[in-house]
Design a protein around this motif. Structure first.
Motif, PDB file in Angstrom:
ATOM      1  N   GLY A 242      37.966  39.255  32.120  1.00 42.69           N
ATOM      2  CA  GLY A 242      37.389  38.133  33.025  1.00 42.69           C
ATOM      3  C   GLY A 242      36.244  38.395  34.033  1.00 42.69           C
ATOM      4  N   ILE A 243      36.725  39.558  34.726  1.00 42.55           N
ATOM      5  CA  ILE A 243      35.445  40.104  35.722  1.00 42.55           C
ATOM      6  C   ILE A 243      34.430  40.187  35.076  1.00 42.55           C
ATOM      7  CG2 ILE A 243      35.102  42.062  37.292  1.00 42.55           C
ATOM      8  CD1 ILE A 243      38.035  42.153  37.867  1.00 42.55           C
ATOM      9  N   LEU A 244      34.279  41.181  33.885  1.00 45.44           N
ATOM     10  CA  LEU A 244      33.059  41.209  32.987  1.00 45.44           C
ATOM     11  C   LEU A 244      32.309  39.893  32.627  1.00 45.44           C
ATOM     12  CD1 LEU A 244      34.294  44.623  31.190  1.00 45.44           C
ATOM     13  CD2 LEU A 244      33.039  44.237  33.263  1.00 45.44           C
ATOM     14  N   ALA A 245      33.117  38.933  32.187  1.00 46.04           N
ATOM     15  CA  ALA A 245      32.930  37.869  31.755  1.00 46.04           C
ATOM     16  C   ALA A 245      32.117  36.994  32.727  1.00 46.04           C
ATOM     17  CB  ALA A 245      33.842  36.997  31.142  1.00 46.04           C
ATOM     18  N   GLN A 246      32.734  36.930  33.804  1.00 51.02           N
ATOM     19  CA  GLN A 246      32.141  36.320  35.003  1.00 51.02           C
ATOM     20  C   GLN A 246      30.949  37.069  35.700  1.00 51.02           C
ATOM     21  OE1 GLN A 246      32.028  36.983  38.691  1.00 51.02           O
ATOM     22  NE2 GLN A 246      33.029  35.445  39.712  1.00 51.02           N
ATOM     23  N   ARG A 247      30.832  38.129  35.508  1.00 50.50           N
ATOM     24  CA  ARG A 247      29.579  38.562  35.844  1.00 50.50           C
ATOM     25  C   ARG A 247      28.494  38.625  35.096  1.00 50.50           C
ATOM     26  NH1 ARG A 247      30.340  44.412  38.953  1.00 50.50           N
ATOM     27  NH2 ARG A 247      28.338  43.809  39.570  1.00 50.50           N
ATOM     28  N   ALA A 248      28.895  38.309  33.514  1.00 51.85           N
ATOM     29  CA  ALA A 248      27.745  38.103  32.557  1.00 51.85           C
ATOM     30  C   ALA A 248      27.366  36.632  32.285  1.00 51.85           C
ATOM     31  CB  ALA A 248      28.427  38.754  31.213  1.00 51.85           C
ATOM     32  N   GLY A 249      28.313  35.834  33.083  1.00 46.14           N
ATOM     33  CA  GLY A 249      27.913  34.361  32.875  1.00 46.14           C
ATOM     34  C   GLY A 249      28.612  33.798  31.843  1.00 46.14           C
ATOM     35  N   LEU A 250      29.555  34.341  31.302  1.00 51.31           N
ATOM     36  CA  LEU A 250      30.018  33.808  30.067  1.00 51.31           C
ATOM     37  C   LEU A 250      31.257  32.826  30.380  1.00 51.31           C
ATOM     38  CD1 LEU A 250      30.166  37.080  27.940  1.00 51.31           C
ATOM     39  CD2 LEU A 250      28.425  35.420  27.890  1.00 51.31           C
ATOM     40  N   ARG A 251      31.020  31.506  30.511  1.00 56.29           N
ATOM     41  CA  ARG A 251      32.089  30.556  31.069  1.00 56.29           C
ATOM     42  C   ARG A 251      33.105  30.281  30.052  1.00 56.29           C
ATOM     43  NH1 ARG A 251      30.547  28.010  36.048  1.00 56.29           N
ATOM     44  NH2 ARG A 251      31.460  26.051  35.330  1.00 56.29           N
ATOM     45  N   SER A 252      32.404  30.290  28.905  1.00 53.19           N
ATOM     46  CA  SER A 252      33.309  29.805  27.547  1.00 53.19           C
ATOM     47  C   SER A 252      34.497  30.998  27.573  1.00 53.19           C
ATOM     48  CB  SER A 252      32.620  29.691  26.601  1.00 53.19           C
ATOM     49  OG  SER A 252      33.475  29.327  25.413  1.00 53.19           O
ATOM     50  N   TRP A 253      34.105  32.136  27.721  1.00 54.43           N
ATOM     51  CA  TRP A 253      35.115  33.291  27.546  1.00 54.43           C
ATOM     52  C   TRP A 253      36.143  32.969  28.670  1.00 54.43           C
ATOM     53  CZ3 TRP A 253      33.764  38.506  25.410  1.00 54.43           C
ATOM     54  CH2 TRP A 253      33.041  38.535  24.477  1.00 54.43           C
ATOM     55  N   LEU A 254      35.598  32.876  29.990  1.00 56.17           N
ATOM     56  CA  LEU A 254      36.544  32.466  31.104  1.00 56.17           C
ATOM     57  C   LEU A 254      37.612  31.594  30.856  1.00 56.17           C
ATOM     58  CD1 LEU A 254      34.232  32.768  34.164  1.00 56.17           C
ATOM     59  CD2 LEU A 254      35.739  34.606  33.627  1.00 56.17           C
ATOM     60  N   ALA A 255      37.068  30.575  30.354  1.00 55.05           N
ATOM     61  CA  ALA A 255      38.257  29.445  30.031  1.00 55.05           C
ATOM     62  C   ALA A 255      39.204  30.081  28.950  1.00 55.05           C
ATOM     63  CB  ALA A 255      37.583  28.210  29.359  1.00 55.05           C
ATOM     64  N   TRP A 256      38.944  30.502  28.045  1.00 56.68           N
ATOM     65  CA  TRP A 256      39.763  31.128  26.957  1.00 56.68           C
ATOM     66  C   TRP A 256      40.759  32.175  27.708  1.00 56.68           C
ATOM     67  CZ3 TRP A 256      41.039  28.821  22.662  1.00 56.68           C
ATOM     68  CH2 TRP A 256      40.017  28.389  21.889  1.00 56.68           C
ATOM     69  N   LEU A 257      40.356  32.997  28.273  1.00 57.07           N
ATOM     70  CA  LEU A 257      41.018  34.105  29.301  1.00 57.07           C
ATOM     71  C   LEU A 257      41.976  33.533  30.330  1.00 57.07           C
ATOM     72  CD1 LEU A 257      38.095  36.815  29.767  1.00 57.07           C
ATOM     73  CD2 LEU A 257      40.162  36.751  28.379  1.00 57.07           C
ATOM     74  N   GLN A 258      41.317  32.562  30.934  1.00 56.79           N
ATOM     75  CA  GLN A 258      42.206  31.885  31.850  1.00 56.79           C
ATOM     76  C   GLN A 258      43.509  31.085  31.127  1.00 56.79           C
ATOM     77  OE1 GLN A 258      40.218  29.170  34.632  1.00 56.79           O
ATOM     78  NE2 GLN A 258      41.763  29.032  35.930  1.00 56.79           N
ATOM     79  N   ALA A 259      43.032  30.190  30.082  1.00 57.56           N
ATOM     80  CA  ALA A 259      44.306  29.749  29.508  1.00 57.56           C
ATOM     81  C   ALA A 259      45.369  30.478  28.970  1.00 57.56           C
ATOM     82  CB  ALA A 259      43.543  29.108  28.369  1.00 57.56           C
ATOM     83  N   THR A 260      44.996  31.949  28.486  1.00 58.45           N
ATOM     84  CA  THR A 260      45.740  32.842  28.056  1.00 58.45           C
ATOM     85  C   THR A 260      46.723  33.290  29.228  1.00 58.45           C
ATOM     86  OG1 THR A 260      44.401  33.547  26.212  1.00 58.45           O
ATOM     87  CG2 THR A 260      46.555  34.811  26.798  1.00 58.45           C
ATOM     88  N   VAL A 261      46.059  33.600  30.307  1.00 58.33           N
ATOM     89  CA  VAL A 261      46.836  34.250  31.376  1.00 58.33           C
ATOM     90  C   VAL A 261      47.799  33.364  32.226  1.00 58.33           C
ATOM     91  CG1 VAL A 261      46.415  35.022  33.892  1.00 58.33           C
ATOM     92  CG2 VAL A 261      45.059  36.021  31.967  1.00 58.33           C
ATOM     93  N   GLN A 262      47.188  31.930  32.298  1.00 55.36           N
ATOM     94  CA  GLN A 262      47.951  30.838  33.016  1.00 55.36           C
ATOM     95  C   GLN A 262      48.807  29.975  32.180  1.00 55.36           C
ATOM     96  OE1 GLN A 262      45.475  29.010  35.963  1.00 55.36           O
ATOM     97  NE2 GLN A 262      44.713  31.087  37.180  1.00 55.36           N
ATOM     98  N   VAL A 263      48.628  30.047  30.942  1.00 57.49           N
ATOM     99  CA  VAL A 263      49.602  29.188  30.183  1.00 57.49           C
ATOM    100  C   VAL A 263      50.133  29.881  29.190  1.00 57.49           C
ATOM    101  CG1 VAL A 263      49.567  27.079  28.657  1.00 57.49           C
ATOM    102  CG2 VAL A 263      47.871  27.085  30.591  1.00 57.49           C
ATOM    103  N   GLY A 264      49.481  30.806  28.238  1.00 60.26           N
ATOM    104  CA  GLY A 264      50.200  31.251  27.024  1.00 60.26           C
ATOM    105  C   GLY A 264      51.233  32.394  27.373  1.00 60.26           C
ATOM    106  N   LEU A 265      50.844  33.288  28.498  1.00 61.84           N
ATOM    107  CA  LEU A 265      51.729  34.323  28.747  1.00 61.84           C
ATOM    108  C   LEU A 265      52.888  33.784  29.592  1.00 61.84           C
ATOM    109  CD1 LEU A 265      49.270  37.145  29.229  1.00 61.84           C
ATOM    110  CD2 LEU A 265      50.939  37.178  27.229  1.00 61.84           C
ATOM    111  N   PRO A 266      52.689  33.117  30.674  1.00 68.47           N
ATOM    112  CA  PRO A 266      53.762  32.395  31.174  1.00 68.47           C
ATOM    113  C   PRO A 266      54.986  31.651  30.332  1.00 68.47           C
ATOM    114  CG  PRO A 266      51.835  32.091  32.450  1.00 68.47           C
ATOM    115  CD  PRO A 266      51.477  32.657  31.330  1.00 68.47           C
ATOM    116  N   PHE A 267      54.472  30.953  29.289  1.00 73.54           N
ATOM    117  CA  PHE A 267      55.272  30.755  28.316  1.00 73.54           C
ATOM    118  C   PHE A 267      56.249  31.365  27.367  1.00 73.54           C
ATOM    119  CE2 PHE A 267      55.909  28.663  23.967  1.00 73.54           C
ATOM    120  CZ  PHE A 267      56.919  27.548  24.254  1.00 73.54           C
ATOM    121  N   LEU A 268      55.600  32.820  27.037  1.00 73.02           N
ATOM    122  CA  LEU A 268      56.322  33.719  26.325  1.00 73.02           C
ATOM    123  C   LEU A 268      57.195  34.308  27.515  1.00 73.02           C
ATOM    124  CD1 LEU A 268      53.454  35.113  24.189  1.00 73.02           C
ATOM    125  CD2 LEU A 268      55.293  33.624  23.529  1.00 73.02           C
TER     126      LEU A 268
END
Length: 297
Positions: A150-176
């Protein structure tokens, strides 16, 4: 009023500890809610059977520590040597501390900021995950890896990647993580269904983060099918499909009715209210988890 200096902003922000779900609307799928949803999926509403300490540690880990790692190092970081102002004032995490002087935290720079903001939180996350067992430790390492990407994606301006990563970190993994608190993983067939449900929740969160970040078109001015609508529709179909495969047609119908409102909002002309989407998807998440565990027909 004079504009605050950088030092004053940091000092003002130092009174904010770790971000918790009360900092925004509580009716949105956050780490704490998804941990509870994971517990509900495998344990149902038998609250007396829940192990209080593990559940508390899991809530602390997913909501406060994983969430703080993401917000500190990705969402709020500008990587000019400063991180978000909402970091905790831990004695060993200050630039003038002994550890800070040894590690060079009193100097500006990306590496210094990464160590200052991330290392204390990572240590606390490992300490919280350790009593929960190997799955929690593995997930914490996965969160660390995703935050790094996410740090690399943020620095590269890849906002779509950030949304996927954030969804995994804050939703997918907590559920599991919540599912793992049962001690033993469900049998293969049921675990596959839970995994598909988790993927559906990730897709819904991805659409929500995309709307909030305006990564895609936030206003469906022409009434076309937007990427956010496709992602949210697929996520809803996965959750509904799991309930249908499990033989829970009534529960699937209820979840479909809940999913209809945010999908219609994404489909109609006009601005998209991300807060409203979150409220509906929180209701969908909790309803699906409870219905699946209770095997509501």
């Amino acid at each position: 009023m004079d504009r605050l200096s950088s030092a004053e902003k940091v000092e003002q922000g130092s009174f904010v500890a770790l971000r918790v779900w009360l900092s925004g609307s509580p009716w949105r799928p956050t780490g704490a809610w998804l941990v509870l949803a994971g517990v509900l999926v495998v344990s149902g509403l038998r609250v007396r059977d829940w192990a209080v300490v593990p559940v508390f540690l899991a809530l602390l880990l997913a909501e406060l520590l994983w969430g703080a790692l993401w917000s500190q190092l990705v969402t709020e970081a500008d990587w000019t040597g400063n991180l978000g102002t909402g970091r905790p004032r831990l004695p060993f995490a200050q630039s003038d501390s002994v550890a800070g002087r040894l590690l060079g935290w009193n100097y500006s720079g990306s590496l210094s900021a990464l160590l200052r903001g991330g290392l204390p939180l990572l240590i606390l996350a490992i300490c919280a995950a350790w009593p929960l067992g190997q799955p929690a430790l593995i997930m914490t390492m996965a969160v660390t890896l995703l935050v790094g990407v996410g740090i690399l994606a943020q620095r590269a301006g890849l906002r779509s990647w950030l949304a996927w990563l954030q969804a995994t970190v804050q939703v997918g993994l907590p559920f599991l993580l919540g599912v793992s608190l049962a001690g033993t993983w469900p049998e293969a067939g049921r675990f596959a269904q839970i995994g598909v449900m988790a993927l559906g929740f990730i897709l819904l969160a991805r659409a929500g983060f995309g709307a909030a970040m305006e990564a895609e078109v936030p206003s469906n001015a022409q009434g076309f099918i937007t990427p956010l609508l496709v992602i949210a529709g697929l996520g809803s179909l996965l959750v509904i499909g799991v309930l249908l495969v499990a033989g829970q047609a009534i529960a699937a119908g209820v979840v479909a009715l809940i999913a209809a409102a945010p999908l219609l909002q994404l489909a109609r002309q006009g601005p998209v209210n991300a807060g409203t989407l979150w409220a509906w998807w929180w209701a969908l998440t909790m309803a699906a988890a409870i219905a699946f565990s209770l095997e509501i027909g």
